[in-house]
Design a protein around this motif. Structure first.
Motif, PDB file in Angstrom:
ATOM      1  N   VAL A 230       0.944  -0.772  -0.200  1.00 54.77           N
ATOM      2  CA  VAL A 230      -0.350   0.355   0.390  1.00 54.77           C
ATOM      3  C   VAL A 230       0.957   1.291   0.176  1.00 54.77           C
ATOM      4  CG1 VAL A 230      -1.280   1.081   1.169  1.00 54.77           C
ATOM      5  CG2 VAL A 230      -1.867  -1.102   1.166  1.00 54.77           C
ATOM      6  N   ARG A 231       0.494   1.925  -1.414  1.00 53.13           N
ATOM      7  CA  ARG A 231       1.637   3.356  -0.963  1.00 53.13           C
ATOM      8  C   ARG A 231       0.552   4.850  -0.778  1.00 53.13           C
ATOM      9  NH1 ARG A 231       6.396   3.174  -3.583  1.00 53.13           N
ATOM     10  NH2 ARG A 231       6.161   5.004  -4.720  1.00 53.13           N
ATOM     11  N   GLY A 238       5.564  10.043   1.021  1.00 54.21           N
ATOM     12  CA  GLY A 238       4.622   9.520   1.784  1.00 54.21           C
ATOM     13  C   GLY A 238       5.381   8.634   2.369  1.00 54.21           C
ATOM     14  N   VAL A 239       4.759   7.346   2.474  1.00 51.48           N
ATOM     15  CA  VAL A 239       4.637   5.844   3.039  1.00 51.48           C
ATOM     16  C   VAL A 239       4.272   4.831   2.481  1.00 51.48           C
ATOM     17  CG1 VAL A 239       2.226   6.396   4.629  1.00 51.48           C
ATOM     18  CG2 VAL A 239       4.569   4.970   5.662  1.00 51.48           C
ATOM     19  N   ALA A 240       5.362   3.511   2.740  1.00 51.14           N
ATOM     20  CA  ALA A 240       4.833   2.943   1.700  1.00 51.14           C
ATOM     21  C   ALA A 240       4.500   1.915   3.666  1.00 51.14           C
ATOM     22  CB  ALA A 240       5.333   2.377   1.026  1.00 51.14           C
ATOM     23  N   LEU A 241       3.252   0.340   3.298  1.00 51.22           N
ATOM     24  CA  LEU A 241       3.613  -0.497   4.346  1.00 51.22           C
ATOM     25  C   LEU A 241       3.842  -1.763   2.910  1.00 51.22           C
ATOM     26  CD1 LEU A 241       1.497  -0.491   7.499  1.00 51.22           C
ATOM     27  CD2 LEU A 241       2.247  -2.895   5.917  1.00 51.22           C
ATOM     28  N   SER A 242       4.157  -2.511   3.775  1.00 58.74           N
ATOM     29  CA  SER A 242       4.180  -3.800   2.385  1.00 58.74           C
ATOM     30  C   SER A 242       4.302  -5.294   3.244  1.00 58.74           C
ATOM     31  CB  SER A 242       6.344  -3.881   1.747  1.00 58.74           C
ATOM     32  OG  SER A 242       6.755  -3.956   2.643  1.00 58.74           O
ATOM     33  N   PRO A 272      -1.827  -5.859   7.779  1.00 65.94           N
ATOM     34  CA  PRO A 272      -1.914  -6.452   6.828  1.00 65.94           C
ATOM     35  C   PRO A 272      -2.790  -7.835   7.781  1.00 65.94           C
ATOM     36  CG  PRO A 272      -0.140  -5.224   6.348  1.00 65.94           C
ATOM     37  CD  PRO A 272      -0.935  -4.515   7.319  1.00 65.94           C
ATOM     38  N   MET A 273      -3.482  -8.594   7.547  1.00 63.01           N
ATOM     39  CA  MET A 273      -3.573  -9.754   8.356  1.00 63.01           C
ATOM     40  C   MET A 273      -4.134 -11.302   7.769  1.00 63.01           C
ATOM     41  SD  MET A 273      -7.553  -8.103   9.039  1.00 63.01           S
ATOM     42  CE  MET A 273      -8.200  -7.888   7.474  1.00 63.01           C
ATOM     43  N   THR A 274      -3.310 -11.778   8.066  1.00 64.05           N
ATOM     44  CA  THR A 274      -3.092 -13.422   8.368  1.00 64.05           C
ATOM     45  C   THR A 274      -4.828 -13.889   7.847  1.00 64.05           C
ATOM     46  OG1 THR A 274      -3.642 -14.119  10.661  1.00 64.05           O
ATOM     47  CG2 THR A 274      -1.555 -14.043   9.496  1.00 64.05           C
ATOM     48  N   ARG A 302       8.098   1.911   5.393  1.00 63.17           N
ATOM     49  CA  ARG A 302       9.633   2.513   4.911  1.00 63.17           C
ATOM     50  C   ARG A 302       9.120   3.953   4.542  1.00 63.17           C
ATOM     51  NH1 ARG A 302      10.014   2.402  -0.777  1.00 63.17           N
ATOM     52  NH2 ARG A 302       7.923   0.862  -1.951  1.00 63.17           N
ATOM     53  N   ALA A 303       9.635   5.267   4.469  1.00 62.89           N
ATOM     54  CA  ALA A 303       9.236   6.206   3.822  1.00 62.89           C
ATOM     55  C   ALA A 303       9.309   6.494   2.554  1.00 62.89           C
ATOM     56  CB  ALA A 303      10.444   7.518   4.648  1.00 62.89           C
TER      57      ALA A 303
END
Length: 304
Positions: A230-231, A238-242, A272-274, A302-303
């Protein structure tokens, strides 16, 4: 010295990143890169606002009515979301985690879910926060210490910050082709639908969030080398989560709190979910931990 309301404060720093982990709920209280907030922070001596930054275990999201059947036995959990009559976000959000390792760029904390009404299983939960040049990685590992199989799910609960302004001002890229629709009143799961039929929740092409309300789980994730991302951006920052395939779902929430300007849409929850909401009933992607088994899942912020 009096312990702050959010617990002991564990600070790590490396490669321009700084994170502070609060021991209550193993909560990510602060994450900054070069002084810029990547998540909505809260004060050390503040009762953590809701589930901001906490570690969700042994289930993420909701169990409808707090009831489920596992291995032929009916269970009733406490309704921790009383207005909607749901059991929300597991059992460890207000638990004190102990330190297993504290280094300059890495901490490991642990807590044990003891057998109790509604969840008569003993599961140890260990979480590691580690900083490197690619940001902050959190890994959650569950170990079944009991003699019976146990249902399990996990995920994080950060509210990401792209830059100045609020959620409405930021752009979102979410490569998910399916959304789990929910009831309006209780957010109970209804059905998985293609986002083509719900274009307000189709962010496969990055676009402005605007005034769209989102509090939904998404799946059908597009991945690159097994990684989904997700960005969230504001201008050129911005910020990203992977995360990888161990989390086939992600919950997105626009933090809607009408009438509460101080917290209304100030960050975007990306979880994020299992497994999806109410997996203890549906069994969709539910992890079953046999005695002695372990299960791990990880994600990274991460940035940009």
């Amino acid at each position: 010295m009096t312990t702050p309301r959010s617990g002991r404060q564990l600070r790590i720093a490396a490669h321009g990143y700084e994170a502070v982990i609060a021991s209550v709920g193993a909560s990510l209280r602060v994450l900054r890169c070069e002084g810029r907030d990547l998540v909505v922070p809260f004060e050390a001596d503040e009762v953590r606002p809701g589930y901001r930054g906490t570690t969700l275990a042994p289930w993420p999201n909701r169990i409808v009515d707090g009831r489920y059947e596992f291995d032929g036995v009916e269970h009733q959990l406490a309704l921790t979301e009383p207005a909607r009559g749901q059991a929300l976000h597991g059992l460890l959000s207000w638990a004190e985690f102990s330190d297993r390792l504290v280094l300059d760029d890495r901490v490991v904390l642990a807590a044990v879910i003891e057998p109790q009404t509604g969840y008569p299983f003993r599961v140890e939960v260990e979480t590691e926060y580690r900083l490197d040049e690619d940001g902050l990685q959190q890994t959650v590992t569950a170990r079944n210490l009991g003699t019976d199989a146990a249902p399990w799910g996990t995920g994080p609960h950060p509210y990401l910050v792209a830059g100045a302004g609020r959620v409405d001002d930021w752009t979102l890229a979410l490569s998910a082709s399916e959304v789990l629709t929910v009831t309006d009143d209780r957010l109970s799961p209804v059905a998985v639908k293609p986002v083509d039929s719900h274009p307000q929740w189709d962010f496969r092409a990055q676009r402005l969030i605007g005034d769209v309300f989102i509090d939904h789980a998404f799946t059908g994730l597009s991945r690159t080398d097994g990684i989904a991302e997700v960005r969230l951006t504001s201008g050129d920052r911005g910020v990203a989560l992977s995360w990888d395939e161990r989390c086939p779902w992600v919950q997105i929430h626009t933090a809607d709190n009408p009438g509460q300007d101080g917290i209304h849409r100030i960050g975007l929850a990306v979880e994020p979910m299992t497994c999806p909401p109410d997996a203890f009933n549906s069994a969709v992607d539910l992890v079953v931990l046999e005695p002695g088994d372990e299960h791990s899942a990880a994600w990274r912020i991460r940035a940009l």
